[in-house]
Design an enzyme around this catalytic site. Structure first.
Site, PDB file in Angstrom:
ATOM      1  N   GLY A  30     -20.916 -34.175  14.820  1.00 46.11           N
ATOM      2  CA  GLY A  30     -21.696 -33.862  15.797  1.00 46.11           C
ATOM      3  C   GLY A  30     -22.061 -34.849  16.653  1.00 46.11           C
ATOM      4  CG  PHE A  31     -25.536 -35.752  20.413  1.00 44.62           C
ATOM      5  CD1 PHE A  31     -24.890 -36.533  20.871  1.00 44.62           C
ATOM      6  CD2 PHE A  31     -27.092 -35.663  20.169  1.00 44.62           C
ATOM      7  CE1 PHE A  31     -25.741 -37.753  21.818  1.00 44.62           C
ATOM      8  CE2 PHE A  31     -27.749 -36.580  20.992  1.00 44.62           C
ATOM      9  CZ  PHE A  31     -27.256 -37.367  22.060  1.00 44.62           C
TER      10      PHE A  31
ATOM     11  CE1 TYR B 185     -32.671 -27.662  13.977  1.00 44.77           C
ATOM     12  CE2 TYR B 185     -34.488 -28.015  15.366  1.00 44.77           C
ATOM     13  CZ  TYR B 185     -33.501 -28.592  14.654  1.00 44.77           C
ATOM     14  OH  TYR B 185     -32.909 -29.915  14.983  1.00 44.77           O
TER      15      TYR B 185
ATOM     16  CB  THR C  64     -31.876 -37.479  20.916  1.00 44.18           C
ATOM     17  OG1 THR C  64     -32.704 -37.968  19.887  1.00 44.18           O
ATOM     18  CG2 THR C  64     -30.938 -38.634  20.724  1.00 44.18           C
TER      19      THR C  64
ATOM     20  CG  ASP D 105     -19.087 -31.409  11.580  1.00 44.65           C
ATOM     21  OD1 ASP D 105     -19.870 -32.309  11.934  1.00 44.65           O
ATOM     22  OD2 ASP D 105     -18.923 -30.083  12.071  1.00 44.65           O
TER      23      ASP D 105
END
Ligand code: UDP
Length: 315
Positions: free
Chosen positions: A12-13, A149, A179, A33
């Site tokens: 991921g990021f 979430y 971010t 992942d």
């Protein structure tokens, strides 16, 4: 000394930047992942590295017994994190933050090593105080669409604290505020990639609601430095990591327009459900404990991010 690190969400990021950090440091990384909201391109350069072991798997199907290593760090970063993504994957989001967190905690327990949980400013919900410090309990709608979430991460924090209290596991919780930077998917729905995508395509920048809601944006390199410091500090309660410089979404749109140096224009759209009106981290604790604070200004970070997308387009 060479360390062994397990990272969920490592493609991921944020996860992929952590993989890079540890690989460059000479450590060995196991990355789990399933590419649900991440991309192979983020780790493609690591796949041939002998110190990088990639396990393509949904974390909730992980059999903890399969991992025989004795890890030094277990870092849990797997989760959809953009509102668009977690609204699309509500059950996956709840499961990876509940079942997934428990599995990662069990791996850490077996190694009796440091465990880090990537929590979020969303645990503060739509905050009733202008600057959110770690003592604030938040203002979360437990049944709204975002709750998968917000409550997923709040449950995650609760189970991490339970392992800390019951098993004395060396756990860390970071609450990550907005971010941005290279490797965010251009179509991930978050405001910075969305604005850049539209600007690149000469489309007006979409602003949800009146655009007076605020966010505080931290560049990825600053965040990674903070995370590495958290791993080494003797502290087990949550720590905010983010950039306290606060902007309205309209101010952000104006900055993007200015950097592109052309008139792009804005398009006002209906607000997102339960969209927090303000968000600004109080990072007094991080400054004191870690001697850390972000140094990259929004304009500089935006320019680096735009450059990344332009390079991607060319390649
Ligand atoms: N937003 C916007 N246009 C977009 C995407 C987001 O105006 O194309 C707004 C969104 O409503 C929110 C803020 O920008 O108020 C930040 O949204 P993002 O999805 O980046 O992250 P969040 O902070 O909500 O998790």
């Amino acid at each position: 000394m060479n360390k062994k690190i397990l990272i969920s969400g490592g493609a991921g990021f944020i996860g992929s930047h952590l993989c890079d950090f540890f690989i460059n440091n000479g450590d060995t990384v196991w990355c789990i992942d399933n590419f649900i909201t991440s991309e192979e391109i983020n780790i493609k350069h690591l796949l041939k590295n002998d110190n990088f072991i990639f396990i393509q798997k949904d974390l909730i199907n992980l059999n903890e017994e399969e991992l025989k290593e004795k890890f030094d760090y277990v870092l849990h970063f797997a989760s959809p994190a953009s509102p668009v993504d977690y609204l699309k994957y509500p059950l996956e989001t709840l499961k990876v933050n509940s079942i997934g967190t428990e599995k990662m905690l069990n791996v850490a327990l077996k190694s009796n090593c440091t465990f880090l949980f990537s929590s979020t400013s969303e645990v503060y919900g739509d905050p009733l105080i202008p600057e959110q410090n770690e003592q604030y309990w938040g203002n979360v709608n437990p049944i709204g669409p975002r709750s998968v979430y917000d409550e997923g991460k709040r449950y995650g924090e609760a189970i991490v604290m339970a392992y800390y209290r019951k098993y004395k596991l060396n756990t860390k919780i970071i609450r990550i505020f907005n971010t941005y930077g290279p490797r965010m998917r251009l179509n991930d729905g978050r405001v910075i990639p969305n604005f850049i995508y539209n600007a690149l395509n000469n489309q007006p920048l979409p602003i949800y609601g009146d655009g007076k809601q605020t966010r505080s944006f931290c560049y990825i390199d600053d965040l990674i430095k903070g995370i590495i410091k958290v791993l080494k500090v003797d502290y087990n309660l949550p720590i905010n990591l983010g950039n306290p410089e606060e902007f309205t979404i309209i101010e952000l749109a104006e900055k993007v327009e200015k950097i592109f140096g052309k008139k792009i224009g804005f398009k006002f759209l209906p607000p997102m459900p339960d969209d927090p009106r303000k968000r600004k981290p109080d990072i007094t604790l991080a400054k004191r404990l870690l001697n850390w604070e972000p140094v990259i200004k929004l304009e500089e970070g935006l320019k680096k991010t735009i450059q990344y997308y332009l390079t991607l387009k060319e390649s």
